[in-house]
Design an enzyme around this catalytic site. Structure first.
Site, PDB file in Angstrom:
ATOM      1  CG  LEU A 166      -2.007  -0.997   1.397  1.00 20.34           C
ATOM      2  CD1 LEU A 166      -2.726  -0.789   2.728  1.00 20.34           C
ATOM      3  CD2 LEU A 166      -2.995  -0.924   0.247  1.00 20.34           C
ATOM      4  CG  ASP A 167       0.472   4.494  -2.806  1.00 22.51           C
ATOM      5  OD1 ASP A 167       1.235   3.652  -3.293  1.00 22.51           O
ATOM      6  OD2 ASP A 167      -0.291   5.203  -3.479  1.00 22.51           O
ATOM      7  NE  ARG A 168       5.938   7.747   5.269  1.00 21.12           N
ATOM      8  CZ  ARG A 168       7.004   8.514   5.506  1.00 21.12           C
ATOM      9  NH1 ARG A 168       7.756   8.920   4.499  1.00 21.12           N
ATOM     10  NH2 ARG A 168       7.303   8.871   6.742  1.00 21.12           N
TER      11      ARG A 168
ATOM     12  CB  THR B 197      -3.017   4.034   0.987  1.00 23.90           C
ATOM     13  OG1 THR B 197      -2.897   4.873  -0.159  1.00 23.90           O
ATOM     14  CG2 THR B 197      -4.325   3.264   0.911  1.00 23.90           C
TER      15      THR B 197
END
Length: 320
Positions: free
Chosen positions: A149-151, A153
């Site tokens: 996951l993106d940081r 998110t």
């Protein structure tokens, strides 16, 4: 006199290593393989030697997401490895926070409701991501990051506790048999209840090292479905179902159709972000709510509720 702790000086492993990949590593990403093989080497260095082409698979340059096959020969360059001793460890507060975020664990999988602001893994100036924190907290466990996951998110992030579980789930994801649903607040009001964005995405690295993704015919196929849940005066709360899992996919697709994700400083709409900050939004409004898949006829469904800070933003918005 106050004692000064002895610093661990790195030592050089001078020789080039040529490693043949065993069957149990078939399908593993090269960055994860190197991180496990080069104990004491920070992720940032792993990505550096990949980026500069020093790592070769069967004589060819490898990208971080290149997957290994049984029988491959991997060239690993000489690297600086920390001397044996007490390894660097994250703060107890960080490990406690990640332990408190666990929402499920069994013999095969461990699942986090990952907080926004914690990266999936370390690297690019980040010492400890979720996987490093878990490994530090549970040194006897074997844990592998299944996806990312993106940081910024939050939400469901799955780790495998067995090699067999890792390869099985990665195969499911690769074949498009996993279902991923996100919750997002988007700029503007969707004209339709459901919008499908079928646009290829391509990654690029800017001169300063910043990673950007854009819609490009030469990119990889990418499909996102934006499903309206609730409309506000100048925003829409949506469920987003993705058929592919490209880097920044939801953020780029949403911006491409004129409905950027709230709080997105990279691809978003500045005036909209400023307006949302007045409603208390201090982060990216993107949350991985559900992750479902099936392995050997066993159904798995992991979920994480919308975080309170995002629910509070919704409650403050004006209905039309």
């Amino acid at each position: 006199m106050r004692a000064v702790p002895r610093q661990r000086s790195p030592v050089v492993r001078p020789e080039v290593q040529i490693v043949r990949i065993d069957e149990d590593r078939d399908g593993q990403r090269i960055d994860n393989f190197l991180a496990g093989r080069l104990k004491g080497v920070p992720r940032s260095l792993v990505y550096r030697i990949l980026r500069t082409g020093e790592v070769r698979i069967n004589g060819r340059r490898a990208k971080p997401d290149t997957r290994l096959s049984a029988g491959d020969e991997v060239r690993i360059p000489p690297v600086r490895v920390a001397e044996r001793g007490e390894p660097d460890r994250p703060a107890s507060a960080q490990m406690n926070r990640i332990e408190e975020a666990i929402v499920h664990e069994d013999r095969e999988f461990l699942v986090l409701d990952k907080p926004s602001g914690i990266a999936s893994h370390g690297g690019s100036g980040i010492s400890f991501g979720a996987i490093e924190l878990l490994r530090a907290s549970r040194p006897r466990d074997t844990l592998e990051l299944v996806h990312r996951l993106d940081r910024d998110t939050s939400g469901v992030l799955v780790f495998a506790r067995k090699r067999s579980a890792l390869t099985a789930l990665q195969t499911v994801i690769r074949e498009g048999r996993a279902t991923k649903h996100y919750l997002a607040l988007l700029h503007g009001r969707l004209a339709q209840a459901r919008i499908t964005v079928d646009q290829p995405l391509r990654k690029s690295i800017l001169q300063g090292g910043e990673r950007m993704v854009r819609v490009d015919e030469a990119g990889k196929p990418s499909v996102s479905h934006l499903i309206r849940l609730e409309s506000f005066a100048d925003a829409t709360f949506c469920e987003v179902a993705i058929e592919t899992g490209r880097t920044h996919q939801i953020r780029v697709h949403a911006a491409h159709v004129g409905h950027a994700v709230a709080g997105d400083e990279k691809y978003g709409e500045r005036s909209f972000n400023q307006a949302m900050r007045k409603h208390g939004l201090k982060r990216l409004f993107l949350h991985a709510a559900r992750f479902e898949f099936e392995i050997d006829e066993r159904r798995y469904a992991f979920s994480a509720p919308l975080p309170p800070e995002l629910r509070k933003v919704l409650d403050s918005l004006q209905r039309p």
